[in-house]
Design a protein around this motif. Structure first.
Motif, short mmCIF file in Angstrom:
data_model
loop_
_atom_site.label_atom_id
_atom_site.label_comp_id
_atom_site.label_asym_id
_atom_site.label_seq_id
_atom_site.Cartn_x
_atom_site.Cartn_y
_atom_site.Cartn_z
N VAL A 134 0.88 -1.17 0.00
CA VAL A 134 0.00 0.00 0.00
C VAL A 134 0.91 1.22 0.00
CG1 VAL A 134 -1.72 1.30 1.30
CG2 VAL A 134 -1.79 -1.19 1.31
N ALA A 135 0.72 2.12 -0.96
CA ALA A 135 1.53 3.33 -1.07
C ALA A 135 0.62 4.55 -1.16
CB ALA A 135 2.42 3.24 -2.31
N TYR A 136 1.00 5.62 -0.44
CA TYR A 136 0.23 6.86 -0.55
C TYR A 136 1.15 8.06 -0.37
CZ TYR A 136 0.14 6.62 4.56
OH TYR A 136 0.48 6.52 5.88
N ARG A 137 0.69 9.18 -0.94
CA ARG A 137 1.44 10.43 -0.90
C ARG A 137 0.77 11.39 0.06
NH1 ARG A 137 2.80 12.33 -7.01
NH2 ARG A 137 5.01 11.88 -6.87
N LYS A 139 1.85 14.73 0.00
CA LYS A 139 1.87 15.96 -0.78
C LYS A 139 1.90 15.59 -2.26
CE LYS A 139 5.00 18.91 0.39
NZ LYS A 139 6.22 19.58 0.86
N GLU A 140 1.33 16.45 -3.09
CA GLU A 140 1.23 16.14 -4.52
C GLU A 140 2.59 15.91 -5.16
OE1 GLU A 140 -0.56 18.09 -8.61
OE2 GLU A 140 -1.22 18.83 -6.68
N ASP A 141 3.60 16.65 -4.77
CA ASP A 141 4.91 16.49 -5.38
C ASP A 141 5.92 15.81 -4.44
OD1 ASP A 141 5.03 18.57 -3.61
OD2 ASP A 141 6.18 19.90 -4.91
N GLY A 142 5.43 15.16 -3.38
CA GLY A 142 6.31 14.52 -2.41
C GLY A 142 6.57 13.07 -2.75
N GLY A 143 7.32 12.43 -1.87
CA GLY A 143 7.61 11.01 -2.04
C GLY A 143 6.44 10.17 -1.55
N TRP A 144 6.62 8.88 -1.58
CA TRP A 144 5.57 7.94 -1.23
C TRP A 144 5.86 7.30 0.12
CZ3 TRP A 144 1.25 7.16 -4.18
CH2 TRP A 144 1.26 7.79 -5.43
N PHE A 145 4.84 7.19 0.95
CA PHE A 145 4.90 6.47 2.21
C PHE A 145 4.34 5.09 1.92
CE2 PHE A 145 3.04 5.33 6.34
CZ PHE A 145 4.15 5.48 7.14
N VAL A 146 5.06 4.03 2.31
CA VAL A 146 4.72 2.67 1.87
C VAL A 146 4.60 1.70 3.04
CG1 VAL A 146 5.50 0.75 0.44
CG2 VAL A 146 5.96 3.07 -0.30
N LEU A 147 3.57 0.88 3.01
CA LEU A 147 3.49 -0.33 3.82
C LEU A 147 3.73 -1.45 2.83
CD1 LEU A 147 0.34 0.34 6.03
CD2 LEU A 147 2.73 0.60 6.65
N ASP A 148 4.81 -2.17 3.01
CA ASP A 148 5.23 -3.14 2.00
C ASP A 148 5.36 -4.53 2.62
OD1 ASP A 148 5.98 -4.03 -0.48
OD2 ASP A 148 8.02 -3.23 -0.39
N ASP A 149 5.24 -5.53 1.78
CA ASP A 149 5.42 -6.92 2.19
C ASP A 149 4.44 -7.30 3.31
OD1 ASP A 149 6.60 -9.39 1.88
OD2 ASP A 149 8.32 -8.95 3.16
N ILE A 150 3.18 -6.86 3.14
CA ILE A 150 2.13 -7.10 4.15
C ILE A 150 1.63 -8.53 3.99
CG2 ILE A 150 -0.11 -6.37 5.03
CD1 ILE A 150 0.36 -3.71 3.50
N ARG A 151 1.67 -9.29 5.10
CA ARG A 151 1.17 -10.67 5.07
C ARG A 151 0.83 -11.14 6.48
NH1 ARG A 151 6.83 -13.85 3.90
NH2 ARG A 151 8.09 -12.07 4.44
N GLY A 152 0.09 -12.23 6.56
CA GLY A 152 -0.30 -12.81 7.84
C GLY A 152 -1.81 -12.86 7.98
N SER A 153 -2.28 -13.12 9.19
CA SER A 153 -3.73 -13.16 9.42
C SER A 153 -4.04 -12.64 10.81
CB SER A 153 -4.25 -14.59 9.25
OG SER A 153 -3.72 -15.43 10.23
#
Length: 186
Positions: free
Chosen positions: A80-83, A85-99
């Protein structure tokens, strides 16, 4: 009273209850017309329980970045990636797994018209209230918090810096309510 009479006297309420049980069990349901139904009130809301699994064995995308969990050097979970600011970098939740599993999450609409007991302005509107479940059970939940130059690892110029990794196992106790305040006009 003799012992024998006392024995039978104690049995009378039980016998009466057993004799009336079929009458109570065969009560007939009756239709309510609109007038009678308007006099009935109840509680609204939804009670939810769930068991959610996210990419425990790897996702459907197989490329240079994503793959199966058994593949060394590849990410196997969701992303899951979101910004901010319009011209900023991306904040990421990566490699999400489990239950994780929960029981007793409630969802209802509640009106707040008291100014939060003196803590704030009068709101005088309805809010969505999420009643948190008492216990959430995590089973091998993992994800990474990262900063990224692009939303997707396949975009040109992709660079990512993993900030930290999180692994959760066991029970977490949640108490209270989460209020969601609507904005704008529906």
């Amino acid at each position: 009273m003799t012992g024998r009479t006392l024995k039978y006297a104690r049995s009378i309420p039980l016998a009466l209850g057993l004799a009336l049980a079929p009458q109570l069990g065969s009560a007939e349901l009756a239709r309510l017309d609109d007038g009678a139904l308007s006099d009935v009130s109840g509680q609204g809301g939804i009670y939810l329980s769930g068991d959610v699994s996210i990419n425990e064995l790897g996702g459907p995308i197989r490329n240079g970045y994503f793959g199966g969990c058994e593949e060394v050097g590849k990410k196997c979970g969701a992303r899951v990636a979101y910004r901010l600011k319009e011209d900023g970098g991306w904040f990421v939740l990566d490699d999400i797994r489990g239950s994780f599993a929960f029981e007793g999450l409630t969802l209802k609409v509640r009106e707040i018209n008291d100014g939060f007991a003196g803590d704030g302005q009068l709101f005088n509107r309805e809010v969505v209230e999420l009643g948190l479940p008492n216990v959430v059970r995590y089973n091998d939940v993992q994800f990474k918090l990262a900063g990224s130059s692009t939303a997707r690892p396949t975009d040109p110029g992709f660079r990512q810096t993993d900030i930290f990794s999180i692994e959760m196992q066991g029970d977490v106790t949640l108490e209270g309510n989460l209020l969601v305040f609507p904005t704008g006009n529906p």
